[in-house]
Design a protein around this motif. Sequence first.
Motif, PDB file in Angstrom:
ATOM      1  N   SER A   7       0.860  -1.178   0.000  1.00 19.47           N
ATOM      2  CA  SER A   7       0.000   0.000   0.000  1.00 19.47           C
ATOM      3  C   SER A   7       0.898   1.230   0.000  1.00 19.47           C
ATOM      4  O   SER A   7       1.875   1.281   0.760  1.00 19.47           O
ATOM      5  N   PHE A   8       0.581   2.194  -0.845  1.00 11.32           N
ATOM      6  CA  PHE A   8       1.419   3.373  -1.021  1.00 11.32           C
ATOM      7  C   PHE A   8       0.608   4.652  -0.888  1.00 11.32           C
ATOM      8  O   PHE A   8      -0.575   4.676  -1.225  1.00 11.32           O
ATOM      9  N   GLN A  15       2.212   2.171  -9.140  1.00 11.04           N
ATOM     10  CA  GLN A  15       2.343   1.816 -10.550  1.00 11.04           C
ATOM     11  C   GLN A  15       3.674   1.141 -10.839  1.00 11.04           C
ATOM     12  O   GLN A  15       3.745   0.194 -11.621  1.00 11.04           O
ATOM     13  N   ARG A  16       4.734   1.600 -10.188  1.00  9.79           N
ATOM     14  CA  ARG A  16       6.043   0.951 -10.376  1.00  9.79           C
ATOM     15  C   ARG A  16       6.003  -0.505  -9.927  1.00  9.79           C
ATOM     16  O   ARG A  16       6.558  -1.389 -10.586  1.00  9.79           O
ATOM     17  N   LEU A  17       5.338  -0.762  -8.802  1.00  7.21           N
ATOM     18  CA  LEU A  17       5.235  -2.145  -8.333  1.00  7.21           C
ATOM     19  C   LEU A  17       4.379  -2.968  -9.285  1.00  7.21           C
ATOM     20  O   LEU A  17       4.722  -4.114  -9.585  1.00  7.21           O
ATOM     21  N   VAL A  18       3.292  -2.409  -9.783  1.00  2.00           N
ATOM     22  CA  VAL A  18       2.459  -3.121 -10.752  1.00  2.00           C
ATOM     23  C   VAL A  18       3.299  -3.531 -11.960  1.00  2.00           C
ATOM     24  O   VAL A  18       3.232  -4.677 -12.428  1.00  2.00           O
ATOM     25  N   GLU A  19       4.108  -2.622 -12.464  1.00  3.69           N
ATOM     26  CA  GLU A  19       4.960  -2.927 -13.623  1.00  3.69           C
ATOM     27  C   GLU A  19       5.937  -4.051 -13.303  1.00  3.69           C
ATOM     28  O   GLU A  19       6.159  -4.948 -14.123  1.00  3.69           O
ATOM     29  N   ARG A  20       6.496  -4.024 -12.106  1.00  2.00           N
ATOM     30  CA  ARG A  20       7.425  -5.088 -11.685  1.00  2.00           C
ATOM     31  C   ARG A  20       6.701  -6.438 -11.619  1.00  2.00           C
ATOM     32  O   ARG A  20       7.222  -7.457 -12.086  1.00  2.00           O
ATOM     33  N   LYS A  28      -2.661 -11.452 -12.424  1.00  2.00           N
ATOM     34  CA  LYS A  28      -3.344 -10.205 -12.749  1.00  2.00           C
ATOM     35  C   LYS A  28      -3.174  -9.229 -11.587  1.00  2.00           C
ATOM     36  O   LYS A  28      -3.436  -9.572 -10.438  1.00  2.00           O
ATOM     37  N   THR A  29      -2.748  -8.011 -11.899  1.00  2.00           N
ATOM     38  CA  THR A  29      -2.515  -7.017 -10.858  1.00  2.00           C
ATOM     39  C   THR A  29      -3.480  -5.854 -11.012  1.00  2.00           C
ATOM     40  O   THR A  29      -3.972  -5.574 -12.107  1.00  2.00           O
ATOM     41  N   SER A  30      -3.749  -5.189  -9.896  1.00  2.00           N
ATOM     42  CA  SER A  30      -4.597  -4.007  -9.927  1.00  2.00           C
ATOM     43  C   SER A  30      -4.203  -3.081  -8.788  1.00  2.00           C
ATOM     44  O   SER A  30      -3.534  -3.485  -7.845  1.00  2.00           O
ATOM     45  N   VAL A  31      -4.636  -1.835  -8.916  1.00  2.00           N
ATOM     46  CA  VAL A  31      -4.432  -0.849  -7.863  1.00  2.00           C
ATOM     47  C   VAL A  31      -5.809  -0.410  -7.387  1.00  2.00           C
ATOM     48  O   VAL A  31      -6.650  -0.006  -8.192  1.00  2.00           O
ATOM     49  N   GLN A  32      -6.027  -0.531  -6.094  1.00  2.00           N
ATOM     50  CA  GLN A  32      -7.286  -0.117  -5.478  1.00  2.00           C
ATOM     51  C   GLN A  32      -7.039   1.164  -4.691  1.00  2.00           C
ATOM     52  O   GLN A  32      -6.177   1.189  -3.817  1.00  2.00           O
ATOM     53  N   ARG A  33      -7.776   2.193  -5.009  1.00  2.00           N
ATOM     54  CA  ARG A  33      -7.672   3.454  -4.269  1.00  2.00           C
ATOM     55  C   ARG A  33      -8.605   3.390  -3.064  1.00  2.00           C
ATOM     56  O   ARG A  33      -9.750   2.954  -3.186  1.00  2.00           O
ATOM     57  N   VAL A  44      -1.852  -2.264  -3.903  1.00  3.15           N
ATOM     58  CA  VAL A  44      -1.489  -3.122  -5.031  1.00  3.15           C
ATOM     59  C   VAL A  44      -1.906  -4.545  -4.689  1.00  3.15           C
ATOM     60  O   VAL A  44      -1.502  -5.091  -3.662  1.00  3.15           O
ATOM     61  N   ARG A  45      -2.748  -5.100  -5.560  1.00  2.00           N
ATOM     62  CA  ARG A  45      -3.270  -6.444  -5.331  1.00  2.00           C
ATOM     63  C   ARG A  45      -3.044  -7.345  -6.529  1.00  2.00           C
ATOM     64  O   ARG A  45      -2.973  -6.886  -7.663  1.00  2.00           O
ATOM     65  N   VAL A  46      -2.963  -8.641  -6.244  1.00  2.00           N
ATOM     66  CA  VAL A  46      -2.863  -9.680  -7.268  1.00  2.00           C
ATOM     67  C   VAL A  46      -4.078 -10.583  -7.094  1.00  2.00           C
ATOM     68  O   VAL A  46      -4.440 -10.951  -5.980  1.00  2.00           O
ATOM     69  N   GLY A  47      -4.711 -10.930  -8.211  1.00  2.00           N
ATOM     70  CA  GLY A  47      -5.876 -11.805  -8.140  1.00  2.00           C
ATOM     71  C   GLY A  47      -6.984 -11.288  -9.037  1.00  2.00           C
ATOM     72  O   GLY A  47      -6.742 -10.418  -9.864  1.00  2.00           O
TER      73      GLY A  47
END
Length: 75
Positions: A7-8, A15-20, A28-33, A44-47
């Motif tokens: 969490s950032f 976004q940098r972690l998602v790219e990594r 599958k990755t996503s960012v939840q605000r 940052v979540r996977v699933g």
Amino acid sequence: VWLQVASFGEPANAQRLVERLESARVGKTSVQRAQVGGRTVYRVRVGPFASPERSRAASERLHGMGLGVPTLIAE
């Protein structure tokens, strides 16, 4: 279920972690605000995974990448 990897406070860091994670093909990755304590965070979540058991291999892989043990999120 999802695995929350980090969490950032800054969306660019998320976004940098998602790219990594995408380049490592972890899943599958996503960012939840979200709002936490009056401030915006970017999770940052996977699933999603069908079950906690199905998320185990990804969890071990994330840990092996030096990202700690992700938090299991069931929503």
